[in-house]
Design an enzyme around this catalytic site. Structure first.
Site, mmCIF file in Angstrom:
data_model
loop_
_atom_site.group_PDB
_atom_site.id
_atom_site.type_symbol
_atom_site.label_atom_id
_atom_site.label_comp_id
_atom_site.label_asym_id
_atom_site.label_seq_id
_atom_site.Cartn_x
_atom_site.Cartn_y
_atom_site.Cartn_z
ATOM 1 N N SER A 29 0.829 -1.305 0.039
ATOM 2 C CA SER A 29 0.327 -0.448 0.237
ATOM 3 C C SER A 29 0.828 1.022 -0.455
ATOM 4 O O SER A 29 1.929 0.858 0.388
ATOM 5 C CB SER A 29 -0.980 0.033 0.994
ATOM 6 O OG SER A 29 -1.793 -1.342 1.753
ATOM 7 N N SER B 243 -3.966 -3.000 -2.910
ATOM 8 C CA SER B 243 -3.511 -2.492 -1.731
ATOM 9 C C SER B 243 -4.217 -0.984 -1.651
ATOM 10 O O SER B 243 -4.727 -0.386 -2.298
ATOM 11 C CB SER B 243 -2.771 -1.298 -3.421
ATOM 12 O OG SER B 243 -1.749 0.005 -3.453
ATOM 13 N N ASP C 87 -4.142 2.274 -1.201
ATOM 14 C CA ASP C 87 -3.550 3.223 -1.732
ATOM 15 C C ASP C 87 -4.473 4.790 -0.827
ATOM 16 O O ASP C 87 -5.741 5.263 -1.469
ATOM 17 C CB ASP C 87 -3.617 3.566 -2.907
ATOM 18 C CG ASP C 87 -3.057 2.623 -3.113
ATOM 19 O OD1 ASP C 87 -1.947 2.180 -3.332
ATOM 20 O OD2 ASP C 87 -3.088 1.605 -4.470
#
Length: 413
Positions: free
Chosen positions: A290, A328, A330
């Site tokens: 991430s 991920s 983000d």
């Protein structure tokens, strides 16, 4: 500096500062600020070109009043024993303006939500960030969250609704460091959180494998904490990242497909560890990461405009080859140190707002500073060996310079 045992109750002390090398592991330390004699190079030092005008420190701390602190834990080596280590983790604190209760306008955005940033629903609802932004590993969010509340209580950093009564919804973000760290051993303590907050300073920011970024991996190389800034007329935009995303094949640097040209690169003999980039560990863990981005500015932006800044962080990530993969997290938050005393519990206030027609240079600055902050994190981070002998190589700087020079993208002094 004072030694602080990991399990002790001593509170207002920093850990003895030692930088770990692999083969000599320091026990429980915090890096408050930056040691000039041990500064790693930054991306510009290698000749990597970036557009835009930087601030004095090329850091988020170029925004006046913003401070950054780290608590870094590096302990043990060898086989993983849950609860004992090896430990490669920590906490990073970004303090927007003051120690006191002085909320700042803020906005947040998530490109891909496989991650956590607590407190954001109240940021969205109220338009204010009411304390520090903390970044740690995925399984330490709870202890850091509780510790920030305790610190706020004892430091009187929350404005009480009534004497003896107050509440707090801290902003705590995370990325996953389980490739190198005993993440299920819960080694981050409230003392580490206090140390990160209390060591926060203005000026240069320590980058690479420090604080929350200690055990992080970025594009199959060692990642961690990075920062950068841009001057935009009378204003400054500063960015700090904790980068732990991506795979080597997608890595771009200065627009050059560096990752593709490093597909066959392996760490030199003697690096240690059981697997490097391209080895068995990568096949399991690559891309499982991430990135957290914290954006600060002194431009007079309101919350909806700060959300617009937060939405530009992905452009900087995209310039590095990132795309927000399924696994991920983000997540991005932006705040403004302008409009002092905008927050008031009982009275109307008057605030200043930048024209939307004037905001585009700030949006560009956010994208540019995000790209450079990620690159700085990767350039600063060095090869690390963690649990079970897993090894993550540092970005091979000489190779990067060679590749950029071949593409006529290297700036010579």
């Amino acid at each position: 500096m004072f030694l602080l045992p990991r399990t002790g109750s001593t509170r207002r002390h920093a850990f003895a500062l030692t930088l770990a090398t692999f083969g000599t592991i320091a026990i429980g330390f915090v890096a408050p600020g930056r040691l000039a004699a041990q500064d790693p190079p930054r991306a510009r030092d290698l000749g990597i070109p970036f557009p835009g005008e930087i601030g004095a420190w090329n850091a988020i701390t170029d925004v006046a009043g913003v401070r950054v602190g780290h608590a870094t834990i590096i302990e043990g080596e060898g086989e993983l024993v849950v609860g004992e280590g090896p430990v490669r983790t920590g906490v990073t604190a970004v303090i927007p303006r003051t120690d006191g209760y002085e909320p700042v306008f803020a906005g947040w955005y998530s490109l891909n939500g496989n991650g956590e940033m607590t407190g954001t629903t109240w940021v969205e609802e109220s338009g204010f960030l009411e304390g520090p932004v903390m970044i740690t590993n995925t399984h330490s969010v709870g202890i850091v969250h509780a510790a920030v509340i305790e610190w706020s209580r004892d430091a009187r950093a929350n404005h009480p609704i009534a004497p003896g009564v107050w509440w707090s919804l801290p902003v705590v973000a995370e990325t996953w460091d389980g490739r190198l760290n005993d993440i299920n051993g819960f080694h981050v303590t409230k003392e580490h959180t206090f140390a990160a907050i209390e060591s926060a300073t203005s000026g240069p920011v320590t980058e690479g494998s420090v604080g929350g970024g200690t055990g992080m991996v970025c594009n199959s190389f060692k990642g961690g904490i990075g920062t950068s800034s841009r001057r935009v007329g009378d204003y400054t935009v500063g960015v700090l990242v904790q980068c732990n995303y991506g795979r080597r094949p997608e890595l771009l640097i200065a627009g050059v497909p560096v990752g593709q040209e490093l597909l066959d690169w392996t760490p030199p003999p003697g690096s240690g560890g059981s697997a490097g980039a391209g080895g068995a560990v990568d096949s399991v863990f690559d891309g499982l990461g991430s990135i957290i981005v914290v954006i600060a500015t002194d431009a007079p932006l309101l919350p909806h405009q700060l959300k617009r800044l937060a939405r530009r962080a992905p452009i900087g990530i995209g310039r590095m080859g990132g795309y927000g993969s399924n696994s991920s997290g983000d997540i991005f938050i932006a705040f403004s140190t302008a409009n002092i005393q905008a927050w008031n519990r009982g009275e109307n206030t008057t605030v200043e707002m930048m024209s939307n027609d004037a905001i585009s240079p700030l949006l560009l600055a956010t994208a540019q500073a995000t790209e450079e902050a990620i690159t700085n994190a990767m350039v600063a981070a060095r090869t690390m060996v963690g649990r079970d002998g897993n090894m993550v190589p540092g970005l091979p700087r000489d190779e990067v310079q060679r590749i950029l020079a071949a593409h006529n993208r290297l700036e010579r002094p």
